[in-house]
Design an enzyme around this catalytic site. Structure first.
Site, mmCIF file in Angstrom:
data_model
loop_
_atom_site.group_PDB
_atom_site.id
_atom_site.type_symbol
_atom_site.label_atom_id
_atom_site.label_comp_id
_atom_site.label_asym_id
_atom_site.label_seq_id
_atom_site.Cartn_x
_atom_site.Cartn_y
_atom_site.Cartn_z
ATOM 1 N N ASN A 11 -33.748 -12.414 59.382
ATOM 2 C CA ASN A 11 -34.002 -10.969 59.485
ATOM 3 C C ASN A 11 -35.459 -10.823 59.910
ATOM 4 O OD1 ASN A 11 -34.426 -8.244 59.123
ATOM 5 N ND2 ASN A 11 -34.247 -8.287 56.877
ATOM 6 N N LYS A 13 -37.014 -8.260 60.791
ATOM 7 C CA LYS A 13 -37.608 -6.958 60.437
ATOM 8 C C LYS A 13 -38.363 -6.406 61.659
ATOM 9 C CE LYS A 13 -37.541 -8.460 55.706
ATOM 10 N NZ LYS A 13 -38.073 -8.379 54.350
ATOM 11 N N HIS A 95 -30.099 -2.813 53.713
ATOM 12 C CA HIS A 95 -31.265 -3.587 53.269
ATOM 13 C C HIS A 95 -32.113 -2.722 52.333
ATOM 14 C CE1 HIS A 95 -35.017 -5.773 53.217
ATOM 15 N NE2 HIS A 95 -34.327 -6.822 53.608
ATOM 16 N N GLU A 97 -35.156 -2.295 52.056
ATOM 17 C CA GLU A 97 -36.250 -1.545 52.685
ATOM 18 C C GLU A 97 -35.733 -0.222 53.256
ATOM 19 O OE1 GLU A 97 -37.626 -4.808 55.106
ATOM 20 O OE2 GLU A 97 -38.412 -5.774 53.293
ATOM 21 N N GLU A 166 -29.992 -9.666 47.374
ATOM 22 C CA GLU A 166 -31.434 -9.730 47.598
ATOM 23 C C GLU A 166 -32.153 -8.946 46.502
ATOM 24 O OE1 GLU A 166 -32.521 -10.628 51.951
ATOM 25 O OE2 GLU A 166 -32.315 -8.482 51.731
ATOM 26 N N GLY A 172 -40.208 -10.817 50.138
ATOM 27 C CA GLY A 172 -41.557 -10.830 50.701
ATOM 28 C C GLY A 172 -42.653 -11.038 49.671
ATOM 29 N N SER A 211 -37.570 -14.412 49.598
ATOM 30 C CA SER A 211 -38.552 -15.507 49.571
ATOM 31 C C SER A 211 -37.925 -16.897 49.653
ATOM 32 C CB SER A 211 -39.448 -15.382 48.330
ATOM 33 O OG SER A 211 -40.219 -14.189 48.407
HETATM 34 P P1 PGA Z 1 -38.138 -12.550 52.682
HETATM 35 O O1 PGA Z 1 -37.185 -11.344 53.124
HETATM 36 O O2 PGA Z 1 -37.431 -13.831 53.015
HETATM 37 O O3 PGA Z 1 -39.389 -12.365 53.512
HETATM 38 O O4 PGA Z 1 -38.388 -12.405 51.235
HETATM 39 C C1 PGA Z 1 -35.799 -11.409 52.935
HETATM 40 C C2 PGA Z 1 -35.167 -10.119 53.411
HETATM 41 O O5 PGA Z 1 -35.745 -9.047 53.192
HETATM 42 O O6 PGA Z 1 -34.075 -10.126 54.008
#
Ligand code: PGA
Length: 249
Positions: A11, A13, A95, A97, A166, A172, A211
């Protein structure tokens, strides 16, 4: 019954520029191991370019969001039909976010998943609890509530989806869930899906995201009910993403 191959999805982003998008996707496509499945979910403007870069490879293309509407006066939205025409196989929906920033509800997320399926795409439905929700013991009830409208789409729909767990606090932050924490939620998700489609729930891939790093991927992916990963930060470096793909073989 044999288990489906593990699936690792990048992903990206809102990262990258055209040159980087082509270089990164080409590098990953060129060195993908066999015995697993991989995809990259890229920003909309890169779908054409990345689609060409990965066309001759096993690396699948995906998007990061889709409209719940089919077509029409929806300024700024992108339809499932458009994504399909650009060669997408997957699309992320719900997601955290987007749930946080765009106030997407679980009902809307389920509508997006249904729209994606109708266009022949595989939705990757994201669920996950916040730190507060975990600390107050609500993790499983939050996941259950987020999944409810998706499960209401019925067994046929759910049987052809990917679900990604997640935890919001792990995204992140460098703080991955422990294998035990992840497995507990994955098993609850599997049980909920099995309530709908019985043994075929074993074919629904449940990804862990938050992460994931090359160093942590192998342990996560070998745990029961973890069928791959949804990878943010580490998907932006070909070497790291490929190492995570290797861990899924
Ligand atoms: P990350 O993000 O691996 O940077 O923690 C995962 C995601 O948001 O899909």
């Amino acid at each position: 019954m044999s288990k489906p191959d593990k699936l690792v999805v990048g992903n990206w982003k809102m990262n990258g520029r055209r040159d980087m998008a082509v270089a990164l996707s080409s590098a990953v496509a060129g060195q993908l191991p066999s015995g697993m499945e991989a995809a990259v979910c890229v920003p909309f403007p890169f779908l054409g370019l990345v689609g060409e870069a990965v066309a001759a490879s096993a690396l699948a293309l995906g998007a990061q969001d889709v409209s719940d509407q089919e077509e029409g006066a929806f300024t700024g939205e992108v339809s499932a039909g458009m994504l399909s025409e650009f060669g997408c196989r997957f699309v992320i929906v719900g997601h955290s976010e987007r749930r946080a920033r765009q106030a997407e509800t679980s009902v809307l997320v389920a509508e997006k998943a249904a729209r994606a399926r109708a266009a022949g795409l595989t939705p990757i439905v994201c669920v996950g609890e916040t730190r507060d929700e975990r600390e107050s013991g609500q993790t499983l009830s939050v996941i259950e509530a987020q999944l409810a409208p998706v499960l209401a789409l019925g067994g046929e729909a759910v049987g052809s989806m990917v679900i990604a767990y997640e935890p919001v606090w792990a995204i992140g932050t460098g703080l991955s869930a422990s294998v035990e924490q992840a497995v507990e939620v994955h098993q609850a998700i599997r049980a909920a899906v099995a309530g709908l489609i019985g043994d075929r729930a074993g074919d629904v891939r449940i990804l862990y995201g938050g992460s994931v790093k090359p160093e942590t991927a192998a342990e996560l992916f070998s745990a029961p009910d973890i069928d791959g990963g949804l990878i943010g930060g580490a998907s932006l470096k070909a070497e790291d993403f490929l190492a995570i793909c290797q861990a899924a073989v």
